[in-house]
Design a protein around this motif. Structure first.
Motif, mmCIF file in Angstrom:
data_model
loop_
_atom_site.group_PDB
_atom_site.id
_atom_site.type_symbol
_atom_site.label_atom_id
_atom_site.label_comp_id
_atom_site.label_asym_id
_atom_site.label_seq_id
_atom_site.Cartn_x
_atom_site.Cartn_y
_atom_site.Cartn_z
ATOM 1 N N ILE A 168 5.392 -13.182 -8.271
ATOM 2 C CA ILE A 168 4.582 -12.728 -9.414
ATOM 3 C C ILE A 168 3.745 -11.496 -9.078
ATOM 4 C CG2 ILE A 168 2.645 -14.318 -8.913
ATOM 5 C CD1 ILE A 168 2.511 -14.739 -12.034
ATOM 6 N N PHE A 169 3.599 -10.628 -10.074
ATOM 7 C CA PHE A 169 2.695 -9.479 -10.008
ATOM 8 C C PHE A 169 1.547 -9.725 -10.981
ATOM 9 C CE2 PHE A 169 6.204 -7.350 -8.011
ATOM 10 C CZ PHE A 169 5.665 -6.270 -7.325
ATOM 11 N N SER A 224 -2.963 -1.707 -3.407
ATOM 12 C CA SER A 224 -3.025 -0.463 -4.185
ATOM 13 C C SER A 224 -1.628 0.035 -4.555
ATOM 14 C CB SER A 224 -3.772 0.590 -3.370
ATOM 15 O OG SER A 224 -3.129 0.717 -2.108
ATOM 16 N N GLY A 225 -0.616 -0.337 -3.772
ATOM 17 C CA GLY A 225 0.755 0.150 -4.010
ATOM 18 C C GLY A 225 1.350 -0.348 -5.319
ATOM 19 N N ILE A 226 0.851 -1.458 -5.841
ATOM 20 C CA ILE A 226 1.477 -1.994 -7.064
ATOM 21 C C ILE A 226 1.169 -1.127 -8.278
ATOM 22 C CG2 ILE A 226 1.492 -4.381 -6.198
ATOM 23 C CD1 ILE A 226 -0.740 -5.019 -8.193
ATOM 24 N N LYS A 227 0.107 -0.336 -8.172
ATOM 25 C CA LYS A 227 -0.266 0.520 -9.310
ATOM 26 C C LYS A 227 0.821 1.538 -9.633
ATOM 27 C CE LYS A 227 -5.270 0.271 -8.981
ATOM 28 N NZ LYS A 227 -5.600 -0.012 -7.568
ATOM 29 N N LYS A 228 1.622 1.852 -8.633
ATOM 30 C CA LYS A 228 2.672 2.869 -8.828
ATOM 31 C C LYS A 228 3.984 2.238 -9.263
ATOM 32 C CE LYS A 228 -0.214 5.787 -6.879
ATOM 33 N NZ LYS A 228 -0.769 5.140 -5.724
ATOM 34 N N LEU A 229 4.009 0.932 -9.425
ATOM 35 C CA LEU A 229 5.274 0.271 -9.781
ATOM 36 C C LEU A 229 5.242 -0.173 -11.245
ATOM 37 C CD1 LEU A 229 5.687 -1.973 -6.586
ATOM 38 C CD2 LEU A 229 6.915 0.145 -7.094
ATOM 39 N N THR A 251 0.860 -1.190 0.000
ATOM 40 C CA THR A 251 0.000 0.000 0.000
ATOM 41 C C THR A 251 0.892 1.235 0.000
ATOM 42 O OG1 THR A 251 -0.049 -0.067 2.403
ATOM 43 C CG2 THR A 251 -1.923 -1.075 1.267
ATOM 44 N N GLY A 252 0.295 2.400 -0.189
ATOM 45 C CA GLY A 252 1.055 3.648 -0.143
ATOM 46 C C GLY A 252 1.895 3.855 -1.379
ATOM 47 N N ARG A 253 2.888 4.727 -1.253
ATOM 48 C CA ARG A 253 3.693 5.116 -2.418
ATOM 49 C C ARG A 253 5.110 5.393 -1.954
ATOM 50 N NH1 ARG A 253 1.488 8.926 -6.793
ATOM 51 N NH2 ARG A 253 3.150 8.588 -8.263
ATOM 52 N N LEU A 254 6.095 4.960 -2.740
ATOM 53 C CA LEU A 254 7.502 5.157 -2.363
ATOM 54 C C LEU A 254 7.853 6.643 -2.354
ATOM 55 C CD1 LEU A 254 9.092 2.319 -4.526
ATOM 56 C CD2 LEU A 254 8.887 2.327 -2.035
ATOM 57 N N ARG A 255 8.639 7.045 -1.339
ATOM 58 C CA ARG A 255 9.120 8.429 -1.312
ATOM 59 C C ARG A 255 10.288 8.572 -2.286
ATOM 60 N NH1 ARG A 255 11.070 9.359 4.566
ATOM 61 N NH2 ARG A 255 11.325 7.107 4.654
ATOM 62 N N ALA A 256 10.607 9.813 -2.680
ATOM 63 C CA ALA A 256 11.779 10.036 -3.539
ATOM 64 C C ALA A 256 13.014 9.509 -2.814
ATOM 65 C CB ALA A 256 11.926 11.521 -3.826
ATOM 66 N N ARG A 272 8.837 -3.784 -10.792
ATOM 67 C CA ARG A 272 8.287 -5.058 -10.316
ATOM 68 C C ARG A 272 9.309 -6.173 -10.531
ATOM 69 N NH1 ARG A 272 2.126 -4.667 -12.860
ATOM 70 N NH2 ARG A 272 1.486 -2.885 -11.597
ATOM 71 N N ALA A 273 10.031 -6.078 -11.650
ATOM 72 C CA ALA A 273 11.008 -7.126 -11.965
ATOM 73 C C ALA A 273 12.180 -7.109 -10.971
ATOM 74 C CB ALA A 273 11.500 -6.968 -13.396
#
Ligand code: MIC
Ligand code: SF4
Length: 640
Positions: A224-225, A198-203, A163-168, A208-209
């Motif tokens: 796997i994604f 939900s966090g995978i949407k930003k990757l 979940t969430g989103r990676l920071r810079a 992902r690889a």
């Protein structure tokens, strides 16, 4: 209808035999295979022994990416053999210089929902594209090329919910390092790691690889994604939109375990020596002075990985006491960096540029100096793997590597400005497949077999009594880099088992090879997770050549255990772990009525003649696997 997770869906689609009950043996149809050169020479010799005309998969690819130094004729002999034998059998060839197998495979060949086996443990990288990619020994991959299904135990499925989103300054590498911190190098054994949330949407697919690639270090069968809009964007940019299919777990699907990670709270991490799960925040390691920084490998050799390196280095100079080496994961990435000027930024900053290959990751050059600290964006920091026994290797993200190269100390990149465009996937990758050979264009090719190609060893049928000394006693987490090390001196001899035999177990006991050769027959005793790491079947074939009849441990890593069975070496697990202390190096052991015991069940009694006690071990094999042990290996069993 039963709700299935994504792993179960793909397995169900490909199921040939067995039932999808975790732990029980199943076999699945394999759509694609990949080999690389350091395991490929054996795999193709084994394929030749199967006497098939053309491979039966939808697509098989032979990559030449590991042994590219060519410091003598040996590597070049291997390349010529692999190229010719692969083309002859209908296998595509990715020439040296085209890139690392896993990176190129997702760029050019991978298809969501397909199954893939590869004679390399990081084959799960393809999971970033929604494929079920499984690492296996060369022999198993050869069997798949010949049309046989892959046999495996139905895995459990561990759901990692992001979940969430990676920071810079925090990136995909930190995600998988966090998973390793939580689950450890044994945490994925017998399981597939399936990412949702939900966090995978930003990757992106390359991000992902990075995560699925290093799932190999969890001991997982694969990772796997789902295949979603980001997968479509990647495939479209590769000019392969037609390969896209959407794939996701069913709503409400069940998992054996759940791990939750909030990407927003992650910080830059490093795996400290000598294990990928020895993970600490970089902010706690900032006093460590660094001698070498390496960026690249199948974990972090993607376009955006190298763009982030370039963005951080731009206009600056590498610390005077640091040697920075960089390599793109593929020719595609390399060419794009050259075209957009990022390569110049990296060169101007003082980096040494290596070709698109495995290079320092497998000790093919760039061994650090004695007692050095080397900071790498790679996936393994096992003892001595860099080629320098006294070196300490830390595994980090490209951001950490870049700021560390500038500062000379391990440095946390939080707060460093990295332009957004360095993270952006291009709309269109620069596709140029001129280093990929299509077998259809080589109808009359002859196999070239130079003097470096030696036949692989064959086992002998199991005798009534197996006797010998304990030639080595080792502890937990022994890697295949301990059992059969690979560096620039040894990798050229991957098709020469007699030569490699002199170096078996060299990092732990340089005399092992000589001792085993003199003894003719013997045992090895190990702890937990014995044989983790690489898929190299040399870690079984060389002990086979040296007369090792059984390896007794507390537990085995999956691929190595399969390689032992395929070679006819008995993988015995102590029923009572404490019995480990009742066996010492040099003790004489015997397995009476060995063949009878194997046929009868899974319990194998080993007599310790020196201590005059019986040790109970377990070898839970299917009838199929038993036939390999009894015959002295798969190929003997197949011959009947
Ligand atoms: C590795 O990373 O250890 C390797 C080299 O890619 C191996 C394969 C080999 O030993 O040839 C792997 O991961 O399977
Ligand atoms: Fe090559 Fe290293 Fe990846 Fe193995 S882990 S395939 S040696 S880059």
């Amino acid at each position: 209808m039963k709700k299935l997770n994504l792993t179960q869906k793909i397995i169900n689609e490909h199921l040939v035999s067995g039932e999808m009950i975790a732990g029980s043996e199943i076999s699945i149809r394999i759509d694609q295979t990949l080999t690389q050169d350091s395991t490929g020479t054996m795999a193709y010799q084994q394929l030749e022994a199967m006497e098939i005309d053309k491979v039966k998969t939808k697509r098989s690819v032979a990559y030449i990416d590991h042994n590219t130094l060519q410091s003598g004729f040996e590597n070049a002999d291997d390349h010529a053999y692999i190229t010719s034998v692969a083309l002859k059998h209908g296998v595509y060839v990715s020439k040296p210089g085209n890139g690392i197998c896993h990176q190129v495979h997702i760029e050019r060949f991978g298809v969501p929902g397909y199954t893939l086996t590869g004679s390399d443990s990081h084959t799960p990288t393809a999971g970033g594209l929604g494929m079920l990619g499984i690492g296996a020994g060369g022999l198993d991959v050869a069997l798949n090329m010949a049309g046989a299904p892959l046999y495996l135990n139905m895995p459990k499925v561990i759901n990692v919910i992001l979940t969430g989103r990676l920071r810079a300054g925090v990136s995909a590498k930190d995600v998988i390092l966090e998973v390793l911190r939580v689950l450890t190098v044994k945490g994925g054994v017998g399981a597939v790691i399936e990412y949702t949330g939900s966090g995978i949407k930003k990757l992106s697919v390359p991000e992902r690889a990075t995560i699925t690639n290093m799932g190999a270090e969890l001991g997982a069968t694969t990772s796997i994604f789902p295949s979603d809009q980001n997968t479509l964007a990647f495939l479209t940019a590769q000019g392969r939109a037609e390969d896209y299919v959407p794939l996701a777990p069913d709503e409400g699907a069940k998992y054996d375990k759940k791990v939750r990670i909030n990407l927003s709270t992650l910080t830059p991490l490093a795996a400290c020596p000598h294990s990928p799960d020895n993970v600490k925040p970089v902010s706690e390691l900032t006093k460590i002075k660094v001698d070498q920084v390496c960026v690249g490998s199948c974990t972090n050799g993607s376009y955006t990985d190298l763009m982030r390196l370039a963005a951080i280095l731009k206009g600056k100079t590498v610390h005077p006491e640091v040697s920075l080496v960089a390599s793109a994961g593929s020719k595609q990435v390399f060419a794009m960096l050259a075209a957009n000027g990022a390569l110049k930024d990296i060169i101007d900053a003082g980096a040494r540029i290596l070709e698109c290959a495995c290079g320092p990751c497998i000790g093919m050059g760039q061994s650090p100096r004695s007692d050095a600290v080397s900071v790498r964006t790679f996936n393994r920091n096992f003892y001595a793997r860099s080629g320098t026994k006294s070196a300490d290797v830390y595994l980090v993200s490209p951001e950490v590597a870049a700021v560390t190269a500038l500062n000379g100390y391990l440095t946390c990149p939080l707060g460093v400005t990295i332009p957004k465009k360095a993270y952006a996937l291009p709309q269109k990758f620069a596709v140029n497949d001129n280093l990929i050979l299509n077998p259809a264009n080589f109808p009359n090719i002859e196999v070239v077999r130079g003097p470096n190609i030696k036949p692989f060893p064959r086992g002998k049928a199991l005798e009534s009594s197996v006797e010998g000394g304990v030639l080595l006693k080792v502890g937990d987490n022994i890697t295949t880099d301990h059992i059969m090390p690979s560096d620039s001196k040894l990798l050229p001899f991957r098709s020469n088992v007699p030569h490699l035999a002199n170096f078996c177990f060299a990092p732990v006991d340089p005399d092992f090879g000589k001792r085993a050769m003199a003894a003719d027959s013997g045992f090895v005793l190990g702890g937990h997770n014995y044989g983790q790491g690489s898929s190299r079947e040399h870690a079984a074939l060389v002990p086979l050549y040296l007369g090792i009849r059984a390896v007794i441990t507390k537990s085995f890593a999956r691929i190595h255990k399969d390689n032992l069975i395929n070679s006819g070496i008995m993988p015995l697990v102590l029923v009572n772990e404490k019995d480990y202390d009742k066996i010492d190096a040099e003790d004489k052991l015997v397995i009476d009525n060995a063949a009878e015991q194997v046929k009868k069940g899974s319990r194998i009694t080993v007599r310790n003649l020196t201590k005059n006690i019986n040790i109970l071990t377990d070898m839970p094999l299917t009838e199929r696997q038993k036939s390999f042990i009894l015959a002295g290996g798969v190929l003997n069993a197949a011959r009947g």
